[in-house]
Motif scaffolding. Structure first.
Motif, mmCIF file in Angstrom:
data_model
loop_
_atom_site.group_PDB
_atom_site.id
_atom_site.type_symbol
_atom_site.label_atom_id
_atom_site.label_comp_id
_atom_site.label_asym_id
_atom_site.label_seq_id
_atom_site.Cartn_x
_atom_site.Cartn_y
_atom_site.Cartn_z
ATOM 1 N N VAL A 43 0.863 -1.181 0.000
ATOM 2 C CA VAL A 43 0.000 0.000 0.000
ATOM 3 C C VAL A 43 0.896 1.226 0.000
ATOM 4 C CG1 VAL A 43 -1.731 1.326 1.260
ATOM 5 C CG2 VAL A 43 -1.903 -1.164 1.192
ATOM 6 N N ASN A 44 0.734 2.051 -1.021
ATOM 7 C CA ASN A 44 1.532 3.278 -1.155
ATOM 8 C C ASN A 44 3.028 2.991 -1.049
ATOM 9 O OD1 ASN A 44 -0.902 4.663 -1.380
ATOM 10 N ND2 ASN A 44 -1.002 5.011 0.814
ATOM 11 N N GLU A 45 3.458 1.943 -1.769
ATOM 12 C CA GLU A 45 4.867 1.554 -1.886
ATOM 13 C C GLU A 45 5.468 1.008 -0.592
ATOM 14 O OE1 GLU A 45 6.008 1.244 -4.872
ATOM 15 O OE2 GLU A 45 4.276 2.279 -5.700
ATOM 16 N N LYS A 46 4.631 0.555 0.337
ATOM 17 C CA LYS A 46 5.088 -0.016 1.599
ATOM 18 C C LYS A 46 4.452 -1.385 1.779
ATOM 19 C CE LYS A 46 6.049 2.730 5.572
ATOM 20 N NZ LYS A 46 5.544 3.546 6.659
ATOM 21 N N LYS A 47 5.273 -2.421 2.059
ATOM 22 C CA LYS A 47 4.730 -3.761 2.270
ATOM 23 C C LYS A 47 3.947 -3.769 3.583
ATOM 24 C CE LYS A 47 5.657 -8.559 2.169
ATOM 25 N NZ LYS A 47 6.375 -9.648 1.672
ATOM 26 N N VAL A 48 2.722 -4.300 3.530
ATOM 27 C CA VAL A 48 1.830 -4.293 4.693
ATOM 28 C C VAL A 48 1.192 -5.673 4.857
ATOM 29 C CG1 VAL A 48 1.317 -1.832 4.441
ATOM 30 C CG2 VAL A 48 -0.194 -3.513 3.388
ATOM 31 N N GLY A 49 0.502 -5.845 5.971
ATOM 32 C CA GLY A 49 -0.247 -7.069 6.231
ATOM 33 C C GLY A 49 -1.701 -6.909 5.841
ATOM 34 N N ARG A 50 -2.417 -7.991 5.953
ATOM 35 C CA ARG A 50 -3.812 -8.007 5.515
ATOM 36 C C ARG A 50 -4.730 -7.136 6.363
ATOM 37 N NH1 ARG A 50 -6.299 -12.362 4.351
ATOM 38 N NH2 ARG A 50 -8.262 -11.972 5.384
ATOM 39 N N GLU A 51 -4.332 -6.803 7.577
ATOM 40 C CA GLU A 51 -5.172 -5.988 8.457
ATOM 41 C C GLU A 51 -4.858 -4.493 8.361
ATOM 42 O OE1 GLU A 51 -7.902 -7.217 9.909
ATOM 43 O OE2 GLU A 51 -7.287 -9.019 8.829
ATOM 44 N N HIS A 52 -4.062 -4.113 7.395
ATOM 45 C CA HIS A 52 -3.703 -2.704 7.201
ATOM 46 C C HIS A 52 -4.942 -1.903 6.790
ATOM 47 C CE1 HIS A 52 -0.912 0.576 6.360
ATOM 48 N NE2 HIS A 52 -1.660 0.837 5.293
ATOM 49 N N PRO A 53 -5.210 -0.781 7.482
ATOM 50 C CA PRO A 53 -6.365 0.052 7.115
ATOM 51 C C PRO A 53 -6.126 0.810 5.816
ATOM 52 C CG PRO A 53 -5.148 1.062 8.912
ATOM 53 C CD PRO A 53 -4.491 -0.259 8.639
ATOM 54 N N LEU A 54 -7.193 1.017 5.071
ATOM 55 C CA LEU A 54 -7.106 1.752 3.814
ATOM 56 C C LEU A 54 -7.702 3.144 3.971
ATOM 57 C CD1 LEU A 54 -8.197 -1.152 1.464
ATOM 58 C CD2 LEU A 54 -5.896 -0.185 1.668
ATOM 59 N N ASN A 55 -7.149 4.085 3.216
ATOM 60 C CA ASN A 55 -7.620 5.468 3.229
ATOM 61 C C ASN A 55 -7.918 5.925 1.812
ATOM 62 O OD1 ASN A 55 -7.132 6.068 6.117
ATOM 63 N ND2 ASN A 55 -5.021 5.638 5.547
ATOM 64 N N GLU A 56 -8.733 6.957 1.692
ATOM 65 C CA GLU A 56 -9.063 7.557 0.402
ATOM 66 C C GLU A 56 -7.783 7.805 -0.400
ATOM 67 O OE1 GLU A 56 -11.337 9.216 -2.613
ATOM 68 O OE2 GLU A 56 -12.213 8.480 -0.758
ATOM 69 N N GLY A 57 -7.767 7.348 -1.658
ATOM 70 C CA GLY A 57 -6.655 7.612 -2.555
ATOM 71 C C GLY A 57 -5.485 6.654 -2.440
ATOM 72 N N ASP A 58 -5.556 5.672 -1.536
ATOM 73 C CA ASP A 58 -4.462 4.704 -1.416
ATOM 74 C C ASP A 58 -4.304 3.908 -2.705
ATOM 75 O OD1 ASP A 58 -3.741 5.358 1.160
ATOM 76 O OD2 ASP A 58 -4.673 3.599 2.096
#
Length: 73
Positions: free
Chosen positions: A47-62
């Motif tokens: 998300v936004n060029e950063k490796k994240v886990g499945r529980e990462h919250p999303l924001n407008e425009g991600d």
């Protein structure tokens, strides 16, 4: 809220390589994966060029990228 989804490999062939996706406020990566029927196992989630886990919250425009893990040598 709208996010951009970018898929690679077989996932891009199954869906589309790049599309906008409407998700409810408070959505997480896992919600998008569930809706699209994509497993987080065997895929890198970014998300936004950063490796994240499945529980990462999303924001407008991600920008959510899902890249299949490539094995071999």
């Amino acid at each position: 809220m709208k996010i951009r989804v970018r898929l690679y490999g077989d996932l891009a062939l199954k869906y589309s390589p790049d599309f906008e996706f409407e998700v409810p406020e408070g959505s997480k990566v896992s919600d998008v994966l569930r809706i699209l029927g994509i497993s987080d196992y065997g895929n890198h989630i970014i998300v936004n060029e950063k490796k994240v886990g499945r529980e990462h919250p999303l924001n407008e425009g991600d920008v959510l990228k899902i890249l299949p893990v490539v094995y071999g040598g």
